[in-house]
Design a protein around this motif. Structure first.
Motif, short mmCIF file in Angstrom:
data_model
loop_
_atom_site.label_atom_id
_atom_site.label_comp_id
_atom_site.label_asym_id
_atom_site.label_seq_id
_atom_site.Cartn_x
_atom_site.Cartn_y
_atom_site.Cartn_z
N LEU A 21 5.08 6.15 1.85
CA LEU A 21 5.30 5.76 0.45
C LEU A 21 6.76 5.41 0.19
O LEU A 21 7.07 4.47 -0.54
N ALA A 22 7.68 6.17 0.83
CA ALA A 22 9.11 5.89 0.66
C ALA A 22 9.47 4.52 1.26
O ALA A 22 10.25 3.76 0.68
N VAL A 23 8.88 4.20 2.41
CA VAL A 23 9.16 2.91 3.06
C VAL A 23 8.61 1.76 2.22
O VAL A 23 9.28 0.74 2.01
N VAL A 24 7.38 1.92 1.71
CA VAL A 24 6.80 0.88 0.85
C VAL A 24 7.65 0.69 -0.40
O VAL A 24 7.90 -0.44 -0.84
N SER A 25 8.08 1.80 -0.98
CA SER A 25 8.93 1.73 -2.17
C SER A 25 10.22 0.95 -1.88
O SER A 25 10.66 0.13 -2.69
N ILE A 670 -1.93 1.67 -1.81
CA ILE A 670 -3.23 2.27 -2.13
C ILE A 670 -3.72 3.12 -0.95
O ILE A 670 -4.22 4.24 -1.12
N GLU A 671 -3.58 2.58 0.26
CA GLU A 671 -4.00 3.32 1.45
C GLU A 671 -3.22 4.62 1.60
O GLU A 671 -3.78 5.68 1.92
N LEU A 672 -1.92 4.53 1.36
CA LEU A 672 -1.07 5.72 1.50
C LEU A 672 -1.39 6.74 0.42
O LEU A 672 -1.37 7.96 0.67
N GLN A 673 -1.69 6.25 -0.80
CA GLN A 673 -2.08 7.18 -1.86
C GLN A 673 -3.37 7.90 -1.49
O GLN A 673 -3.50 9.13 -1.70
#
Length: 696
Positions: A21-25, A670-673
């Motif tokens: 999530l941090a990388v996507v952010s 979405i996948e990570l969530q």
């Protein structure tokens, strides 16, 4: 699997999802950051005793295609190379003016010839003479302006070379620092960000100078130019620019050198004094090849055109005389010595006039019937004038002065067998009655022969220089230590440049340089010249027109003779009638008609720079000069457009691989969530089961 193991596995999944999530952010936040490469989390499963024990983050990596990145940097360098050259060539086109307008040098020359036609109809009218002289001034001032403009563009390019080298050195220092930080950095997000910073620095460097990179490992890159010049290996390097020397027209600029920086002492050691030819692309290459190539050629071409223009105008003016004839005719400093061969055939008449414009004495000189030196001509003329005039040679300048009762002098060509040396009459050869003056030349047909005493003292350094500032050979010649003749000088040059160039003296006394084989596009220049021919103040470089400086200086300072500007009566339009009384008169338009005829008279142009040799009118030669400059600018524009299209295409492809796609990132989010929620659910369920067991 035990409940504890299940809990630990779920916790690893939770941590990995949080990392993702941090990388996507971070990717989403940098969607518009130029040069940013998206990152992705590389996961690996954990096994203990052959059983699954969760998941871990193996690495966070930048998504890149090294092949595309390399090609993009090459294309970037090529675009900036031609874009830089194009901007300078656009300034050249602006400097030269609209070829269809009325302010370019050819249009101004046509205006002079048009004014000559008006002058032919009204040769005695002061206002018409003044208008013609004003047109000539506008022409010569424009030639001088062009020479100054080309010099300023070369200086501008050189200053930008200095600026870009400073930028290169800063970037090399920063990249080397990032290499060192990466070597000691743990394999975490901060390390990936440092690699990202370094990649952006490399992209910036590639726009200035062509680069290729290799990696010793994942942490360190080695950099060299595509020409093989190391920029970063174990040690950092820095480029050094010698800067401009004199700011003079036709200046030869110092090459770029490179130094190695000791990492411990920070002491710089020069490892190569000339790396210009190892810089193959980028903005720096565009500046170098324009400064030393096209702009240098342009200055030589302008000088050659100005020399042809001045020579033709002076040829006409030297065949006629002002009314009344002037008391003194003072030539150019041709650095002639009394012992030089005069080289003339045919006949010329040296006249002295009284106040009524009647001839009081004439020295008719048949050059084939007197001795062969310039001193012999002076003796014969003075004997023939019998005290009514004096021909003298002082410090390389010929002068004919009225004496005794005479008040004026003139030199006239014989109608049947005119005097001639290398196509010029006596007055023309020595510039006795020139219409325009140039600070060099306007030609370098010296008239000396191999057996002529060279007459030089002092020493000079000759250097063969290539189009990329290569310097394969240089020699310093002490004029007092070689033989006494021009042939001895030519022999010494052939000895010192054996294998790279050969030298010869033409029949007209020009020093001809012929570079050999691989050096065919090299030129002879002089890096130092402390010589003097006799007491003329003329150096060997100026005498023979060696290198860019004297050739370009033909155009610099070109002007209508000052005394003619001040006194229109000195405009020479009358021919001498040796049987007439008076022998010259106001209203004679012969000189104006001859000047007007330059609009259709053709002459041989030897070629210069990238201008080919041709036979044509002054307008045709000038048109070729303007046309070549315009065509060069158009060629650069086409190349720039092509390179820009390639660079943009590669940038698009790099973006497809490394760029951030918001839709893809949202899907990943979405996948990570879902993974995060699932891991949380597993942890919650496992905790409930543990609590239930504890209550039994």
């Amino acid at each position: 699997m035990s409940l504890t193991a299940s809990l630990n596995s779920a916790l690893t999944g939770l941590n990995v999802a949080q990392r993702g999530l941090a990388v996507v952010s971070d990717n989403v936040a940098n969607v518009n950051t130029e040069g940013y490469a998206r990152k992705e989390v590389v996961q690996t499963s954990i096994t203990l005793s052959g059983l699954g024990a969760g998941v871990d983050v193996e690495a966070v990596r930048r998504v890149t295609d090294q092949f595309l990145n390399r090609e993009f940097r090459i294309a970037t360098a090529e675009f900036h190379r031609f874009d830089t050259a194009g901007s300078l060539n656009d300034q050249v086109v602006s400097l030269l003016g609209d070829p269809t307008g009325d302010r370019n040098v050819v249009a101004l020359m046509d205006k002079v010839l048009t004014e000559a036609g008006t002058l032919a109809a009204n040769p005695e009218t002061t206002a018409v003479r003044a208008s013609a002289i004003e047109a000539m001034q506008r022409l010569t001032e424009d030639v001088d302006r062009l020479a100054d403009g080309v010099r300023d563009l070369r200086r501008q390019a050189d200053l930008r070379v200095n600026e870009r080298i400073s930028d290169v050195n800063v970037l090399l220092t920063e990249i080397q620092s990032l290499n060192q930080r990466l070597s000691s950095q743990p394999n975490d997000d901060a390390k990936v960000n440092l690699i990202d910073q370094r990649a952006r620095k490399l992209d910036e460097l590639a726009s200035i100078i062509d680069i290729q990179t290799t990696g010793q490992n994942a942490d360190r890159v080695l950099i060299s130019t595509t020409g093989g010049l190391p920029l970063i290996d174990q040690n950092a390097r820095q480029l050094v620019h010698g800067g401009a020397n004199t700011g003079e027209i036709g200046e030869v600029f110092q090459p770029i050198s490179i130094q190695r920086i000791d990492p411990a002492t920070r002491i710089a050691t020069t490892i190569s004094t000339n790396v210009d030819d190892q810089i193959l692309s980028g903005e720096l290459k565009g500046l170098l090849e324009t400064r030393d190539g096209s702009l240098n050629d342009l200055s030589i071409e302008l000088g050659a055109f100005a020399g042809r223009l001045a020579d033709e105008m002076n040829r006409v003016h030297n065949e006629f005389t002002a009314v009344p004839p002037p008391a003194t005719l003072t030539g150019n400093n041709t650095a002639t010595l009394a012992g030089d061969p005069h080289g003339f055939t045919g006949v010329a008449a040296f006249h002295a006039f009284d106040a009524n414009n009647n001839i009081v004495a004439t020295a008719t000189i048949d050059f084939g019937a007197i001795g062969g030196t310039v001193g012999d001509v002076i003796t014969a003329v003075n004997a023939g004038l019998g005290g009514s005039g004096t021909l003298s040679l002082t410090d390389g300048t010929m002068r004919l002065s009225a004496a005794g009762a005479a008040t004026g002098v003139a030199i006239a060509q014989d109608a049947t067998t005119p005097s001639q040396a290398d196509g010029r009459g006596f007055a023309h050869r020595f510039g006795m009655n020139d219409l325009v003056r140039t600070s060099a030349g306007p030609h370098f047909q010296t008239g000396v022969q191999t057996g002529t005493a060279h007459g030089f003292t002092g020493s000079a350094t000759f250097e063969l220089i290539g189009p990329e500032n290569q310097r394969p050979r240089a020699t310093t010649i002490d004029m007092g230590a070689i033989g006494a003749t021009v042939g001895d000088l030519v022999t010494q040059l052939n000895t010192d440049f054996a294998g790279v160039a050969s030298f010869a003296l033409s029949a007209e006394g020009e020093l001809v340089t012929t570079p050999n084989g691989a050096f065919s596009d090299f030129r002879l220049e002089m890096s130092n010249d402390a010589t003097e021919r006799g007491t003329s103040g003329t150096t060997v470089q100026s005498f023979f027109g060696i290198g860019t400086e004297p050739k370009a200086n033909v155009a610099a300072g070109m002007e209508v003779r000052g005394d003619i500007v001040s006194n229109t009566a000195l405009l020479s339009l009358a021919s001498v009638d040796a049987t007439g009384a008076p022998a010259v008169f106001n209203g004679d338009n012969a000189g104006a008609v001859a000047l007007q005829s330059l609009s259709f008279v053709t002459s041989d142009f030897e070629g210069a720079g990238r201008l080919s040799a041709m036979n044509g009118t002054l307008a045709e030669i000038g048109g070729e000069f303007l046309g070549r400059a315009g065509q060069a600018a158009r060629d650069i524009e086409v190349r720039t457009t092509d390179r820009e299209a390639l660079m943009e295409d590669l940038a698009l492809r790099v973006g497809e691989v490394s760029g951030v796609n918001i839709d893809e990132e949202m899907a990943q989010l979405i996948e990570l969530q879902a993974a995060f929620n699932a891991a949380t659910r597993v942890i919650s369920t496992t905790n409930e089961m543990i609590d239930a067991l504890l209550q039994i």
